[in-house]
Design an enzyme around this catalytic site. Structure first.
Site, PDB file in Angstrom:
ATOM      1  CG  HIS A  44       7.341  -8.459  -2.018  1.00  0.00           C
ATOM      2  ND1 HIS A  44       8.318  -7.584  -2.734  1.00  0.00           N
ATOM      3  CD2 HIS A  44       6.791  -7.782  -1.123  1.00  0.00           C
ATOM      4  CE1 HIS A  44       8.394  -6.558  -2.021  1.00  0.00           C
ATOM      5  NE2 HIS A  44       7.459  -6.455  -0.909  1.00  0.00           N
ATOM      6  CD  GLU A  46       8.593 -10.797  -7.226  1.00  0.00           C
ATOM      7  OE1 GLU A  46       9.265  -9.910  -7.615  1.00  0.00           O
ATOM      8  OE2 GLU A  46       7.749 -10.506  -6.067  1.00  0.00           O
ATOM      9  CB  CYS A  69      12.052  -5.294  -4.382  1.00  0.00           C
ATOM     10  SG  CYS A  69      11.848  -6.698  -3.085  1.00  0.00           S
ATOM     11  CB  ALA A 156     -29.881  14.751 -10.498  1.00  0.00           C
ATOM     12  CG  ASP A 194     -26.495  11.541  -3.921  1.00  0.00           C
ATOM     13  OD1 ASP A 194     -27.709  11.930  -4.239  1.00  0.00           O
ATOM     14  OD2 ASP A 194     -25.640  11.503  -5.049  1.00  0.00           O
TER      15      ASP A 194
END
Length: 358
Positions: A44, A46, A69, A156, A194
């Site tokens: 984390h 910290e 936490c 388009a 596409d």
């Protein structure tokens, strides 16, 4: 705290399902440690900052963008680490709605005699953490819908030509937006028209988002760029539960794609269930790039949290394909409403960022 927020933004799109947190440790007016949630080591923010600060963390002030936490999860509790380091003060931007934390981290710090301040830059932190917060409060990720249109809202020409409506600067911005999300999602129509790869290219990133196609019948082109690149980054396909051809399912699985069956209703994938399924799969931030019919379905269902529109100085006329399909809005009061967040220019194009009105 502004510096901690900037650090936290670096991890967006890289640490889901966990939040991307930033932490800065200050002692005697000098930064002695800083950290971002680490996707590789799982530490984390910290802990990263405390490791950097070492002994200098004693009697220091810690600025962190989300409540530390208080439970044993993938790593030991950050609140315990802060207490052990002997910090004097912890400034928190916003609390953590995760039931495993939800105020317990703040209480643990206060019980240890640490001065705790909350709500500093809270609005900014909540905007950055919107995906993580949404999963824990609404049970679904946040969804950003991106459109690239002409001045008259077309994506388009009448013949389907769409590459490229916007210029290279706008396209680079789109790739950076992809990189800050956990998932890039398109509908089956866009995948067929596409043949997109949906990867992050024109941005500095060490990780690729999940590439997700929603196709009720799994009627997708084969071969395709997605098929050819399943080994490079994850490809997920959402299809109707019981609607896909087993042979198509088999070959997509063999190519390395992950298939997610979702119930259909009135001939369409249940989009609310789709998003809760994505939350269950660990996604917190979804970036949708169309097409028009899919965009309209998401808007009609009230599932679009942010709308980002890139507008080019071109006009295709009424025969062009609209950026958003039919919504069935007959009264102004029933139209989806968004509030402007930001306007920016990228080359010759303009980006408008809108957020759904609560």
């Amino acid at each position: 705290m502004a510096h901690a927020l900037a650090l936290g933004r670096r991890g967006l799109g890289r640490v889901a399902p966990w939040p991307s947190v930033g932490c800065v440790i200050v002692r005697d007016g000098r930064i002695v440690g800083r950290g971002t949630s680490d996707p590789k080591t799982l530490r984390h923010a910290e802990i990263v900052a405390l490791d950097q600060a070492a002994e200098a963390a004693k009697d220091a002030t810690v600025y962190v963008t989300l409540e530390p936490c208080s439970h044993q999860g993938r790593t030991p509790p950050c609140a315990d680490a802060l207490i052990k380091a002997g910090v004097a003060r912890v400034v928190v931007a916003t609390s953590d709605p995760n039931p495993l934390v939800a105020g317990k981290g703040l209480e643990k710090l206060r019980s240890a005699g640490i001065d705790v301040v909350t709500g500093v830059c809270e609005a900014e932190a909540c905007a950055d953490q919107a995906g993580f917060l949404s999963v824990h409060t609404r049970g679904r990720p946040t969804l950003t819908l991106k459109l690239a249109t002409t001045l008259d809202g077309r994506i388009a020409t009448a013949t389907g030509e769409s590459q490229w409506i916007t210029g290279p600067e706008a396209r680079r911005k789109v790739h950076s937006l992809r990189a800050s999300h956990d998932c890039v999602m398109v509908g089956g129509g866009t995948a067929r028209a596409d043949n997109p790869s949906l990867t992050v290219r024109d941005a500095d990133t060490s990780a690729q988002p999940v590439r997700l196609v929603v196709s009720r019948r799994l009627s997708l082109p084969w071969p395709s760029k997605l098929v050819e690149t399943t080994g490079q980054s994850p490809v997920w396909i959402v299809h109707g539960d019981g609607d896909a051809d087993p042979a198509d399912m088999k070959r997509w699985r063999e190519a390395g794609a992950k298939l997610l069956p979702v119930p259909a209703q009135t001939g369409q994938i249940n989009l609310t269930v789709l998003l809760t399924t994505l939350a269950d799969e660990g996604l917190t931030r979804v970036f949708c790039e169309g097409g028009g019919a899919f965009a309209a379905s998401l808007l009609a269902a009230g599932l679009v949290d942010d709308l980002i529109v890139f507008t080019a100085g071109k006009v295709f006329g009424a025969e062009g394909q609209p950026g958003i399909g039919a919504l069935g809005v007959s009264q102004l009061a029933n139209a989806p409403v968004f509030d402007l967040v930001e306007t920016a220019r990228f080359g010759a194009d303009v980006m408008h960022h809108w957020r759904a009105r609560a």
